[in-house]
Design an enzyme around this catalytic site. Structure first.
Site, PDB file in Angstrom:
ATOM      1  CE  LYS A 267      -3.659  -2.605   2.273  1.00 42.81           C
ATOM      2  NZ  LYS A 267      -4.448  -2.929   3.466  1.00 42.81           N
TER       3      LYS A 267
ATOM      4  CD  GLN B 157      -3.374  -4.636   6.604  1.00 36.91           C
ATOM      5  OE1 GLN B 157      -3.534  -3.546   6.048  1.00 36.91           O
ATOM      6  NE2 GLN B 157      -3.768  -5.758   6.049  1.00 36.91           N
TER       7      GLN B 157
ATOM      8  CG  ASP C 292      -9.325  -0.433   5.307  1.00 37.90           C
ATOM      9  OD1 ASP C 292      -9.007  -0.842   4.188  1.00 37.90           O
ATOM     10  OD2 ASP C 292      -8.637  -0.611   6.330  1.00 37.90           O
TER      11      ASP C 292
HETATM   12  N1  GUN Z   1      -6.667  -7.204   6.531  1.00 40.39           N
HETATM   13  C1  GUN Z   1      -6.934  -7.907   5.406  1.00 40.39           C
HETATM   14  N2  GUN Z   1      -7.431  -7.101   4.455  1.00 40.39           N
HETATM   15  C2  GUN Z   1      -7.470  -5.854   4.981  1.00 40.39           C
HETATM   16  C3  GUN Z   1      -7.874  -4.593   4.467  1.00 40.39           C
HETATM   17  O1  GUN Z   1      -8.329  -4.449   3.318  1.00 40.39           O
HETATM   18  N3  GUN Z   1      -7.751  -3.538   5.320  1.00 40.39           N
HETATM   19  C4  GUN Z   1      -7.280  -3.677   6.582  1.00 40.39           C
HETATM   20  N4  GUN Z   1      -7.218  -2.596   7.351  1.00 40.39           N
HETATM   21  N5  GUN Z   1      -6.908  -4.846   7.092  1.00 40.39           N
HETATM   22  C5  GUN Z   1      -6.993  -5.922   6.282  1.00 40.39           C
END
Ligand code: GUN
Length: 292
Positions: free
Chosen positions: A52, A96, A119
């Site tokens: 990211k 995350q 998100d």
């Molecule tokens: N864990 C797995 N996929 C994601 C996501 O798209 N965002 C976040 N914050 N955690 C994750």
């Protein structure tokens, strides 16, 4: 069978984003800014967050990686979230998941300002999505919709089967595939671990979206000839032939399923890169909606 190249498509869309950032900077404004909070040492989470941050750099976004030890208290994490909510130079951020067991993911999600929730996990944003007035779509379903759209895959009148009911993918995907919109105008069945005859359901699917988190779960006998298969899984399995001794596979038994499909996404290089692109698109939207 046509491969849906999520890597190439995300590069195309990220190039479009980069051009938008160039125009923003040319007006003398600051770049969009995304922060990612990584708690603990989960290697998969660290890899996702790295991707990211790298994508932000490619697109000219400012990015901040905030690492905290697994021992951080819930109160300290909530304080960090409060600080980010009040930072006028930060457009969006993600925490995350998963978080260590002593921290409530629900409390954390609720503490995020919905305006900065790129998100799309906050119940306010989930609600807006559900009534067809989305602010930020959750990144993975958003990425999948973009793939269907850009590959010209018709959804209207089709039967879509979503495998898995997580809050992050399966549940929002089932909502988004059943709305009266250009992409996602299908009849949807959501199947899960308690579905009585899962194969009977998947065999009826024109579009199959698999997000169950089990390596090679979907086998060829579960797929109708000509189906579109979207594989959301990212599973690490042992492989003595690789340097690391491991290999990434999806939730779909790709080798045997692919020949039956009209379209299929590979793992890696399918849904994963599109998730990152969805997140960047949300961040640009946050910047456009709320930056002062
Ligand atoms: N864990 C797995 N996929 C994601 C996501 O798209 N965002 C976040 N914050 N955690 C994750």
């Amino acid at each position: 069978m046509q491969l849906i190249n999520g890597k190439a498509l995300s590069e195309t869309i990220q190039e479009e984003l980069r051009e938008q950032v160039v125009q923003i900077l040319a007006k003398g404004k600051r770049a969009p800014h995304l922060a990612a909070v990584l708690v603990g040492e989960n290697p998969a989470s660290a890899a996702y967050v790295r991707n990211k941050i790298k994508a932000c750099e490619r697109c000219g976004f400012k990015s901040t990686l905030i690492k905290r030890p697994a021992e951080i208290s819930e109160t300290e994490l909530l304080q960090l979230i409060d600080d980010m909510n009040n930072d006028n130079l930060l457009d969006g951020y993600i925490v995350q998941l998963p978080l260590p067991a002593h921290i409530s993911e629900e409390k954390v999600t609720l503490a995020i300002d919905p305006a900065k929730d790129v998100d799309g996990f906050h119940p306010y944003n989930v609600g807006l999505m559900t009534i067809g007035k989305p602010q930020y779509l959750p990144a993975t379903p958003f990425g999948i919709l973009m793939m269907l759209e850009r590959y010209g895959i018709e959804t209207s009148g089709k039967h879509c089967v979503v495998v898995g009911r997580s809050n992050i993918v399966g549940t929002p995907m089932s909502v988004l595939m059943s709305r009266n919109t250009k992409v996602g105008n299908a009849t949807v069945t959501l199947v899960h671990s308690r579905t009585r005859d899962l194969k009977e359901e998947t065999l009826r699917a024109d579009i199959l979206i698999v997000a169950i988190g089990k390596a090679n779960f979907l086998t060829a006998d579960m797929v109708k000839e000509g189906a579109v298969v979207i594989d959301v899984g990212i599973n690490s399995i042992p492989d003595a032939n690789t340097k690391s001794g491991q290999r990434l596979v999806g939730d779909v038994d790709f080798e045997l399923v692919a020949p039956k499909c009209s379209f299929i996404t590979p793992v890696p290089g399918g849904v994963g890169p599109m998730t990152v692109t969805g997140l960047l698109m949300n961040t640009l939207k946050a910047y456009e909606l709320y930056s002062k």
